[in-house]
Design an enzyme around this catalytic site. Structure first.
Site, PDB file in Angstrom:
ATOM      1  CB  THR A 134      -0.894  -0.006   1.263  1.00  0.00           C
ATOM      2  OG1 THR A 134      -1.439   1.294   1.465  1.00  0.00           O
ATOM      3  CG2 THR A 134      -0.104  -0.357   2.520  1.00  0.00           C
ATOM      4  CG  ASP A 135      -1.073   5.018  -1.000  1.00  0.00           C
ATOM      5  OD1 ASP A 135      -1.674   4.362  -0.117  1.00  0.00           O
ATOM      6  OD2 ASP A 135      -1.619   5.940  -1.638  1.00  0.00           O
ATOM      7  CD  GLU A 136      -3.581   3.272   4.079  1.00  0.00           C
ATOM      8  OE1 GLU A 136      -3.567   3.219   5.312  1.00  0.00           O
ATOM      9  OE2 GLU A 136      -4.600   3.045   3.401  1.00  0.00           O
ATOM     10  CE1 TYR A 160      -3.269  -2.790   5.632  1.00  0.00           C
ATOM     11  CE2 TYR A 160      -3.214  -0.442   5.104  1.00  0.00           C
ATOM     12  CZ  TYR A 160      -3.245  -1.768   4.690  1.00  0.00           C
ATOM     13  OH  TYR A 160      -3.248  -2.074   3.346  1.00  0.00           O
ATOM     14  CE  LYS A 164       0.295  -4.646   2.903  1.00  0.00           C
ATOM     15  NZ  LYS A 164      -0.073  -5.991   2.344  1.00  0.00           N
TER      16      LYS A 164
HETATM   17  P1  NAD Z   1      -9.410  -7.787   2.111  1.00  0.00           P
HETATM   18  O1  NAD Z   1      -9.429  -7.505   3.576  1.00  0.00           O
HETATM   19  O2  NAD Z   1     -10.616  -7.511   1.284  1.00  0.00           O
HETATM   20  O3  NAD Z   1      -9.039  -9.331   1.861  1.00  0.00           O
HETATM   21  C1  NAD Z   1      -7.999  -9.963   2.524  1.00  0.00           C
HETATM   22  C2  NAD Z   1      -8.089 -11.466   2.245  1.00  0.00           C
HETATM   23  O4  NAD Z   1      -6.966 -12.097   2.901  1.00  0.00           O
HETATM   24  C3  NAD Z   1      -9.355 -12.115   2.812  1.00  0.00           C
HETATM   25  O5  NAD Z   1      -9.937 -12.967   1.848  1.00  0.00           O
HETATM   26  C4  NAD Z   1      -8.847 -12.904   4.028  1.00  0.00           C
HETATM   27  O6  NAD Z   1      -9.598 -14.066   4.301  1.00  0.00           O
HETATM   28  C5  NAD Z   1      -7.427 -13.235   3.605  1.00  0.00           C
HETATM   29  N1  NAD Z   1      -6.566 -13.436   4.793  1.00  0.00           N
HETATM   30  C6  NAD Z   1      -6.432 -12.593   5.846  1.00  0.00           C
HETATM   31  N2  NAD Z   1      -5.609 -13.139   6.769  1.00  0.00           N
HETATM   32  C7  NAD Z   1      -5.202 -14.337   6.271  1.00  0.00           C
HETATM   33  C8  NAD Z   1      -4.346 -15.343   6.758  1.00  0.00           C
HETATM   34  N3  NAD Z   1      -3.732 -15.239   7.947  1.00  0.00           N
HETATM   35  N4  NAD Z   1      -4.144 -16.441   5.994  1.00  0.00           N
HETATM   36  C9  NAD Z   1      -4.753 -16.568   4.787  1.00  0.00           C
HETATM   37  N5  NAD Z   1      -5.606 -15.638   4.289  1.00  0.00           N
HETATM   38  C10 NAD Z   1      -5.820 -14.534   5.019  1.00  0.00           C
HETATM   39  O7  NAD Z   1      -8.143  -7.002   1.568  1.00  0.00           O
HETATM   40  P2  NAD Z   1      -7.943  -6.226   0.171  1.00  0.00           P
HETATM   41  O8  NAD Z   1      -8.506  -4.873   0.288  1.00  0.00           O
HETATM   42  O9  NAD Z   1      -8.350  -7.117  -0.936  1.00  0.00           O
HETATM   43  O10 NAD Z   1      -6.361  -6.065   0.174  1.00  0.00           O
HETATM   44  C11 NAD Z   1      -5.528  -7.067  -0.398  1.00  0.00           C
HETATM   45  C12 NAD Z   1      -4.077  -6.622  -0.301  1.00  0.00           C
HETATM   46  O11 NAD Z   1      -3.894  -5.395  -0.992  1.00  0.00           O
HETATM   47  C13 NAD Z   1      -3.607  -6.375   1.128  1.00  0.00           C
HETATM   48  O12 NAD Z   1      -2.291  -6.881   1.251  1.00  0.00           O
HETATM   49  C14 NAD Z   1      -3.628  -4.869   1.279  1.00  0.00           C
HETATM   50  O13 NAD Z   1      -2.661  -4.426   2.201  1.00  0.00           O
HETATM   51  C15 NAD Z   1      -3.280  -4.436  -0.139  1.00  0.00           C
HETATM   52  N6  NAD Z   1      -3.798  -3.105  -0.557  1.00  0.00           N
HETATM   53  C16 NAD Z   1      -5.108  -2.787  -0.372  1.00  0.00           C
HETATM   54  C17 NAD Z   1      -5.591  -1.556  -0.820  1.00  0.00           C
HETATM   55  C18 NAD Z   1      -7.052  -1.184  -0.675  1.00  0.00           C
HETATM   56  O14 NAD Z   1      -7.439  -0.069  -1.019  1.00  0.00           O
HETATM   57  N7  NAD Z   1      -7.925  -2.079  -0.240  1.00  0.00           N
HETATM   58  C19 NAD Z   1      -4.724  -0.661  -1.448  1.00  0.00           C
HETATM   59  C20 NAD Z   1      -3.386  -1.023  -1.619  1.00  0.00           C
HETATM   60  C21 NAD Z   1      -2.938  -2.266  -1.182  1.00  0.00           C
HETATM   61  P1  TYD Z   2     -10.821   3.661   4.451  1.00  0.00           P
HETATM   62  O1  TYD Z   2     -11.776   3.167   3.417  1.00  0.00           O
HETATM   63  O2  TYD Z   2     -10.885   3.061   5.818  1.00  0.00           O
HETATM   64  O3  TYD Z   2      -9.349   3.557   3.829  1.00  0.00           O
HETATM   65  P2  TYD Z   2      -7.905   4.103   4.409  1.00  0.00           P
HETATM   66  O4  TYD Z   2      -8.043   4.499   5.808  1.00  0.00           O
HETATM   67  O5  TYD Z   2      -7.048   2.889   4.231  1.00  0.00           O
HETATM   68  O6  TYD Z   2      -7.526   5.236   3.499  1.00  0.00           O
HETATM   69  O7  TYD Z   2     -11.027   5.213   4.623  1.00  0.00           O
HETATM   70  C1  TYD Z   2     -10.863   6.122   3.550  1.00  0.00           C
HETATM   71  C2  TYD Z   2     -10.959   7.511   4.127  1.00  0.00           C
HETATM   72  O8  TYD Z   2     -12.295   7.731   4.591  1.00  0.00           O
HETATM   73  C3  TYD Z   2     -10.056   7.746   5.334  1.00  0.00           C
HETATM   74  O9  TYD Z   2      -9.559   9.084   5.256  1.00  0.00           O
HETATM   75  C4  TYD Z   2     -10.987   7.608   6.522  1.00  0.00           C
HETATM   76  C5  TYD Z   2     -12.323   8.083   5.980  1.00  0.00           C
HETATM   77  N1  TYD Z   2     -13.544   7.453   6.546  1.00  0.00           N
HETATM   78  C6  TYD Z   2     -14.592   8.268   6.997  1.00  0.00           C
HETATM   79  O10 TYD Z   2     -14.504   9.501   6.946  1.00  0.00           O
HETATM   80  N2  TYD Z   2     -15.720   7.651   7.476  1.00  0.00           N
HETATM   81  C7  TYD Z   2     -15.845   6.305   7.555  1.00  0.00           C
HETATM   82  O11 TYD Z   2     -16.884   5.790   8.037  1.00  0.00           O
HETATM   83  C8  TYD Z   2     -14.758   5.481   7.084  1.00  0.00           C
HETATM   84  C9  TYD Z   2     -14.837   3.976   7.144  1.00  0.00           C
HETATM   85  C10 TYD Z   2     -13.629   6.112   6.580  1.00  0.00           C
END
Ligand code: NAD
Ligand code: TYD
Length: 357
Positions: A134-136, A160, A164
């Protein structure tokens, strides 16, 4: 090619699997979806591909090294695409321990299992390990700072992003020390179908439809750079096929929006979808106490990925958000059971100060 994908029942992992198994321009790989099935996992997200002969699933916890090793030995992958993680910042505030277990220890275990498997079959040099991050990990930008890129220093600020960041460091170490050909992607916020309803965009769509208050943290001025999930899936597969071992690629949507802008647009799109007069749902917006340690702004300069992976975002934010709202309106049967059984839409991430694992 034989590809083991971790976290394939989640939001982004399922999009990667759908893309890998339906891209008619490339050879279709054999895939193994390794997923423990946490609260964030749904089989609905892979229903479009899970009946295919080249799809397999293993219910394995990535923190269980022994089980992982046997699973990889049986499957004999040429590549691992690693997405399994705990992914929600608010949950990491309430319970950081699970984030260390899965994101840090789990990444160590999958790296080690991949390395041992590649060495066992003497294919270390040809192997690929794509780590989806992630960019975070880069921390928080001021409004006038230039976007993150591959040279930005790590500065994680939430449990988080710290977990990461740690995982990224382990991945780099396995490349430098053991010669495992690793590729890291650092992507901005995703949105689209099958996004678990704890995250901003799906939560607001669902609450707006129900006429419930829309909780915006702080002032709503925090900025995220939004990327449609299918564009991210293409970038990950691009990194797998064309990425250089040892390299990192910053991936983003070139779509910076404040949270307030995002929620206002969702309100208007839901008004439209429900046939109501546009603007009414904006009345539901409620400013609530800010998230502890809330990062102000994320933004990505993805020019290296565009140059070297031949990738660029294809869905602009307005179009992607419209598609997403339409998808949630049409797919209540996917998200309503999640609200009934796993997460009812309550506020998370307010327990900073209380000691919990
Ligand atoms: P998500 O929470 O939707 O899905 C995570 C999946 O991983 C689930 O299916 C869960 O069952 C599985 N999992 C969790 N713990 C596990 C374990 N111990 N063993 C096996 N499986 C396990 O997550 P996502 O949003 O699809 O994110 C996927 C990846 O992308 C993550 O690594 C996250 O850090 C990264 N990422 C997410 C975003 C975003 O905006 N969601 C952006 C950049 C990077
Ligand atoms: P989120 O979807 O949790 O992603 P991230 O924290 O990884 O960026 O949140 C996106 C943005 O929205 C973040 O700045 C927090 C804000 N947010 C709210 O303002 N209200 C909400 O109920 C949630 C879940 C997030």
């Amino acid at each position: 090619m034989r590809v083991a994908v971790t976290g394939g029942l989640g939001f982004i992992g399922s999009a990667v699997l759908r893309h890998l198994l339906s891209d008619i321009d490339e050879d279709t790989p054999e895939v193994l979806n390794i997923d423990r099935g946490t609260y964030a996992a749904t089989t609905g997200a892979v229903a479009a591909v899970s009946h295919l002969a080249n799809y397999r699933q293993a219910n394995v916890d990535i923190a269980d090294g022994e089980a992982l090793r046997t699973t990889l030995e049986d499957f004999e992958p040429d590549a691992v695409v690693h997405l399994a993680a705990e992914s929600h910042v608010d949950r990491s505030i309430d319970g950081p321990g699970e984030f260390v277990r899965t994101n840090v220890v789990g990444t160590f275990e999958i790296l080690q299992a991949a390395r041992l498997e590649a060495e066992r079959r003497s294919i270390l040099d040809q192997f690929r390990f794509v780590h989806v991050s992630t960019d975070e990990v880069f921390g928080s930008l001021t409004m006038d700072a230039k976007p993150f890129d591959e040279t930005t220093a790590y500065d994680p600020r939430s449990p988080y992003s710290a977990s990461k960041a740690a995982s990224d460091h382990f991945v780099r170490a396995w490349h430098e020390t053991y010669g495992l050909p690793t590729i890291i992607t650092n992507c901005s916020n995703n949105y689209g179908p099958f996004h678990f309803p704890e995250k901003l965009i799906p939560l607001m769509i669902i609450k707006a439809r129900a006429g419930q208050p829309l909780p915006v943290y702080g002032t709503g001025d925090n900025v995220r750079d939004w990327l449609y999930v299918e564009d991210h899936a293409r970038a990950i597969v691009g990194a797998l096929r064309r990425g250089q071992p040892g390299e990192t690629y910053a991936i983003g949507g070139n779509a910076e929006r404040s949270n307030l802008e995002v929620v206002e647009t969702i309100c208007d799109l839901v008004d439209e979808a429900e046939g109501d007069s546009v603007g009414g749902r904006r009345e539901l917006i409620t400013f609530v106490k800010d998230r502890p340690g809330h990062d102000l702004r994320y933004a990505i300069d993805s020019s290296k990925a565009q140059r070297e992976l031949g990738w660029k975002p294809s869905v602009d934010f307005t179009e992607g958000l419209r598609r997403t709202v339409d998808w949630y309106v049409a797919n209540e049967s996917w998200w309503q059971p999640l609200l009934d059984e796993r997460y009812a839409g309550e506020r998370l991430g307010t327990s900073a100060g209380e000691a919990r694992r």
